[in-house]
Scaffold this motif. Sequence first.
Motif, PDB file in Angstrom:
ATOM      1  N   SER A 205      -1.883  22.035  81.966  1.00 49.27           N
ATOM      2  CA  SER A 205      -2.212  22.443  80.167  1.00 49.27           C
ATOM      3  C   SER A 205      -2.098  23.817  80.028  1.00 49.27           C
ATOM      4  O   SER A 205      -1.636  24.651  80.992  1.00 49.27           O
ATOM      5  CB  SER A 205      -3.808  22.000  80.153  1.00 49.27           C
ATOM      6  OG  SER A 205      -4.534  22.950  80.724  1.00 49.27           O
TER       7      SER A 205
ATOM      8  N   LEU B 292       3.982  22.856  76.509  1.00 46.10           N
ATOM      9  CA  LEU B 292       3.022  22.035  76.875  1.00 46.10           C
ATOM     10  C   LEU B 292       2.034  21.661  75.862  1.00 46.10           C
ATOM     11  O   LEU B 292       1.819  20.473  76.091  1.00 46.10           O
ATOM     12  CB  LEU B 292       2.253  22.896  77.973  1.00 46.10           C
ATOM     13  CG  LEU B 292       2.941  23.403  79.351  1.00 46.10           C
ATOM     14  CD1 LEU B 292       1.883  23.966  79.998  1.00 46.10           C
ATOM     15  CD2 LEU B 292       3.264  22.181  80.231  1.00 46.10           C
TER      16      LEU B 292
ATOM     17  N   ALA C 297       1.451  17.694  75.236  1.00 41.64           N
ATOM     18  CA  ALA C 297       0.063  17.334  75.736  1.00 41.64           C
ATOM     19  C   ALA C 297      -0.447  15.861  75.140  1.00 41.64           C
ATOM     20  O   ALA C 297      -0.346  15.625  73.999  1.00 41.64           O
ATOM     21  CB  ALA C 297      -1.015  18.352  75.601  1.00 41.64           C
TER      22      ALA C 297
ATOM     23  N   TYR D 157      -3.327  17.323  78.651  1.00 46.59           N
ATOM     24  CA  TYR D 157      -2.508  18.078  79.652  1.00 46.59           C
ATOM     25  C   TYR D 157      -1.089  17.089  79.545  1.00 46.59           C
ATOM     26  O   TYR D 157      -1.070  16.115  78.853  1.00 46.59           O
ATOM     27  CB  TYR D 157      -2.873  18.177  80.943  1.00 46.59           C
ATOM     28  CG  TYR D 157      -3.059  16.633  81.590  1.00 46.59           C
ATOM     29  CD1 TYR D 157      -2.297  15.989  82.338  1.00 46.59           C
ATOM     30  CD2 TYR D 157      -4.281  15.646  81.339  1.00 46.59           C
ATOM     31  CE1 TYR D 157      -2.231  14.895  82.944  1.00 46.59           C
ATOM     32  CE2 TYR D 157      -4.342  14.433  81.919  1.00 46.59           C
ATOM     33  CZ  TYR D 157      -3.494  14.033  82.721  1.00 46.59           C
ATOM     34  OH  TYR D 157      -3.645  12.882  83.339  1.00 46.59           O
ATOM     35  N   VAL D 158      -0.141  17.696  80.550  1.00 43.33           N
ATOM     36  CA  VAL D 158       1.021  16.882  80.506  1.00 43.33           C
ATOM     37  C   VAL D 158       1.677  17.152  81.918  1.00 43.33           C
ATOM     38  O   VAL D 158       0.979  18.037  82.698  1.00 43.33           O
ATOM     39  CB  VAL D 158       2.309  17.430  79.684  1.00 43.33           C
ATOM     40  CG1 VAL D 158       2.786  18.868  79.988  1.00 43.33           C
ATOM     41  CG2 VAL D 158       3.469  16.657  79.535  1.00 43.33           C
TER      42      VAL D 158
END
Length: 111
Positions: A29, A62, A66, A71-72
């Motif tokens: 993240s 990001l 996300a 997050y990713v």
Amino acid sequence: MVTDAQRACFEAGIKFGSLYHQFAGTPVSPGSAASLERAMAESIENQPFCESVTVDVDETALAEAADDHGYVELTGRFMEVRMRIEYEGVVVRTEMVMADGYPLMRPVAVE
């Protein structure tokens, strides 16, 4: 037999393969990007002939990518990497940047 310059380039390839395949898929993240950058660089700097590693994770990209949880998964599209490898007096400077949707890892200078 290979030259010292060829061996230094080979060592750079080993470091890139290790870095990318060890960390690709890591949940990241914008808030955890800096600590992941440090962990990646410090991990690869442990390897022989690796003098320095710089990892820059694009926090803006990001944030834009996300999911609902913030997050990713890390892929090459979110980072740039530079390394300095030294073998028997030969210095290889390398980079990883996106090129046509692919994380291209290449030497940029052999000194």
